[in-house]
Scaffold this motif. Structure first.
Motif, mmCIF file in Angstrom:
data_model
loop_
_atom_site.group_PDB
_atom_site.id
_atom_site.type_symbol
_atom_site.label_atom_id
_atom_site.label_comp_id
_atom_site.label_asym_id
_atom_site.label_seq_id
_atom_site.Cartn_x
_atom_site.Cartn_y
_atom_site.Cartn_z
ATOM 1 N N LEU A 106 0.822 -1.210 0.000
ATOM 2 C CA LEU A 106 0.000 0.000 0.000
ATOM 3 C C LEU A 106 0.856 1.261 0.000
ATOM 4 O O LEU A 106 0.567 2.226 -0.727
ATOM 5 N N GLU A 107 1.891 1.283 0.814
ATOM 6 C CA GLU A 107 2.795 2.431 0.844
ATOM 7 C C GLU A 107 3.428 2.633 -0.530
ATOM 8 O O GLU A 107 3.501 3.762 -1.044
ATOM 9 N N ALA A 108 3.882 1.540 -1.128
ATOM 10 C CA ALA A 108 4.508 1.617 -2.447
ATOM 11 C C ALA A 108 3.517 2.122 -3.480
ATOM 12 O O ALA A 108 3.826 2.996 -4.306
ATOM 13 N N PHE A 109 2.308 1.586 -3.434
ATOM 14 C CA PHE A 109 1.296 1.950 -4.420
ATOM 15 C C PHE A 109 0.919 3.425 -4.313
ATOM 16 O O PHE A 109 0.862 4.152 -5.306
ATOM 17 N N ASN A 110 0.672 3.903 -3.116
ATOM 18 C CA ASN A 110 0.239 5.291 -2.944
ATOM 19 C C ASN A 110 1.354 6.284 -3.231
ATOM 20 O O ASN A 110 1.087 7.455 -3.554
ATOM 21 N N SER A 111 2.608 5.839 -3.170
ATOM 22 C CA SER A 111 3.715 6.728 -3.526
ATOM 23 C C SER A 111 3.667 7.118 -4.998
ATOM 24 O O SER A 111 4.183 8.176 -5.389
ATOM 25 N N LEU A 112 3.033 6.287 -5.828
ATOM 26 C CA LEU A 112 2.918 6.601 -7.249
ATOM 27 C C LEU A 112 2.090 7.855 -7.484
ATOM 28 O O LEU A 112 2.286 8.572 -8.475
ATOM 29 N N PHE A 113 1.151 8.140 -6.577
ATOM 30 C CA PHE A 113 0.231 9.259 -6.757
ATOM 31 C C PHE A 113 0.665 10.506 -5.997
ATOM 32 O O PHE A 113 0.152 11.595 -6.243
ATOM 33 N N SER A 114 1.617 10.347 -5.099
ATOM 34 C CA SER A 114 2.132 11.489 -4.353
ATOM 35 C C SER A 114 3.425 12.019 -4.945
ATOM 36 O O SER A 114 3.937 13.053 -4.514
ATOM 37 N N GLY A 115 3.958 11.315 -5.954
ATOM 38 C CA GLY A 115 5.216 11.731 -6.560
ATOM 39 C C GLY A 115 6.428 11.305 -5.765
ATOM 40 O O GLY A 115 7.534 11.808 -5.990
ATOM 41 N N GLY A 116 6.253 10.359 -4.861
ATOM 42 C CA GLY A 116 7.362 9.943 -4.013
ATOM 43 C C GLY A 116 8.320 8.965 -4.655
ATOM 44 O O GLY A 116 9.398 8.700 -4.112
ATOM 45 N N ASN A 117 7.977 8.415 -5.803
ATOM 46 C CA ASN A 117 8.820 7.383 -6.408
ATOM 47 C C ASN A 117 9.736 7.961 -7.477
ATOM 48 O O ASN A 117 9.440 8.975 -8.109
ATOM 49 N N ILE A 118 10.859 7.294 -7.671
ATOM 50 C CA ILE A 118 11.748 7.562 -8.806
ATOM 51 C C ILE A 118 12.005 6.225 -9.495
ATOM 52 O O ILE A 118 12.451 5.266 -8.879
ATOM 53 N N GLY A 119 11.704 6.149 -10.770
ATOM 54 C CA GLY A 119 11.901 4.899 -11.509
ATOM 55 C C GLY A 119 10.820 3.892 -11.206
ATOM 56 O O GLY A 119 9.690 4.231 -10.859
ATOM 57 N N LYS A 120 11.186 2.622 -11.321
ATOM 58 C CA LYS A 120 10.225 1.536 -11.209
ATOM 59 C C LYS A 120 9.956 1.193 -9.747
ATOM 60 O O LYS A 120 10.867 0.862 -8.997
#
Length: 350
Positions: A328-342
């Motif tokens: 869930l943390e990983a998934f929601n990071s996609l919408f908050s802009g918290g991720n870089i790359g895959k």
């Protein structure tokens, strides 16, 4: 190959959908971990047991957690059943002559620590040249999405002016590098100064801008594209798409990969793009696509992109979260802009 062995029971955890949600972030009110006893040796003829190593975490999953009537290009997940995603794992028991214990495999199946899968749904991976998680990133459906979207839909030509939105994300990083390889000038939009610096210094983008601080997007596009935009690779949607349409050149191409800014909204509340008439005046092409349309290109894609990786022409980043409980943390990071790359969830040690 092994048949008829005694039961070998282990604890298994799987990620189950317990309720749909139309708007807002996905929480543990919607996805829960279910634990049960699992027989590793419980395969039927033609099946294999896979101990899963990596889970792909992708924005499109948001659409599959909406009511079935809202499905776009896949069927929504079923209530009280595990969700599915592209996975990489290792065969730990086989009742299929095409697979041996120890084979590393990939496929689209349920998100759990152990899974029994039909052999026909799996592809064996060569891990001599590339690490297993690469087959969920640059050599997986993410990579195929980028490759098909920019090369087959976008049709880049040397000298084209290319804008990539969500450029620091899983698809965007690859799109920008592929466009550069094809001789284009590439600018990326991203949500932090750190990402902007990374795009330019690490991934070879000609330029990049922070859309959160450069809030006059019309002025920003005038600055970064004085000659106009030939290809806009669309990952965001909404106001950004509307602004871009005021800067497109004749015969511009807009591959519609995703519109992540709209995924957590009901469609009646989503942003209405008001200037689509610009496509008429500029003879522009805006084309949606999904990766499933290009599965028949998998071999060609892996050969080309794998070659670029070996030559050092394509670099990549992974945003790794550990344990199924981190999904869930990983998934929601996609919408908050918290991720870089895959974005990946690692289930077992490397």
């Amino acid at each position: 190959m092994m048949y008829g062995s005694m039961e070998h029971m282990v604890k298994n955890r799987e990620l189950v959908l317990v309720s749909y949600t139309e708007e807002g972030p996905v929480t543990d009110d919607h996805l829960k971990i279910r634990e049960s006893n699992f027989n590793i040796n419980g395969c039927k003829e033609g099946e294999v047991t896979v101990q899963n190593m990596w889970v792909s975490v992708d924005p499109y999953i948001r659409w599959l957690i909406k009511e079935p009537a809202r499905a776009l290009y896949f069927d929504t997940f079923k209530l009280n059943e595990p969700i599915t995603s592209p996975m990489v794992g290792k065969v730990v028991f086989s009742a299929n002559s095409g697979f041996e214990v120890g084979d590393v495999v990939t496929g689209m199946y349920q998100v759990s620590e152990y899974t029994i899968v039909e052999g026909s749904a799996l592809r064996k991976l060569d891990t001599n040249l590339f690490k297993p998680s690469d087959y969920l990133g640059p050599l997986g459906t993410v990579g195929l999405t980028a490759w098909a979207g920019i090369l087959l839909v976008g049709e880049p030509k040397p000298g084209d002016e290319v804008l990539v939105s969500a450029a620091a994300g899983a698809v965007g990083l690859l799109v920008g590098q592929l466009a550069k390889i094809k001789g284009c000038r590439v600018v990326g939009s991203a949500g932090s100064d750190q990402k902007v610096k990374m795009l330019k210094e690490e991934f070879g983008f000609d330029d990049a801008f922070n859309y959160k601080t450069q809030t006059d997007w019309d002025a920003a596009l005038s600055k970064y594209f004085p000659k106009g935009i030939d290809i806009y690779f669309e990952n965001v949607g909404g106001k950004m798409l509307e602004t871009v349409l005021n800067h497109i050149n004749m015969k511009a191409r807009i591959p519609l990969c995703g519109m992540i800014s709209q995924y957590n909204q009901d469609w009646k509340e989503s942003y209405g793009v008001r200037n689509l008439i610009n496509l008429v005046g500029k003879s522009g092409k805006m084309q949606g696509f999904t990766v499933v349309e290009y599965f028949h290109c998998m071999e060609e894609f892996v050969k080309e992109v794998g070659g670029y990786m070996q030559q050092g022409k394509i670099k990549y980043r992974e945003d790794v979260h550990v344990g199924i409980e981190s999904f869930l943390e990983a998934f929601n990071s996609l919408f908050s802009g918290g991720n870089i790359g895959k974005t990946l969830v690692q289930l077992t040690p490397k």
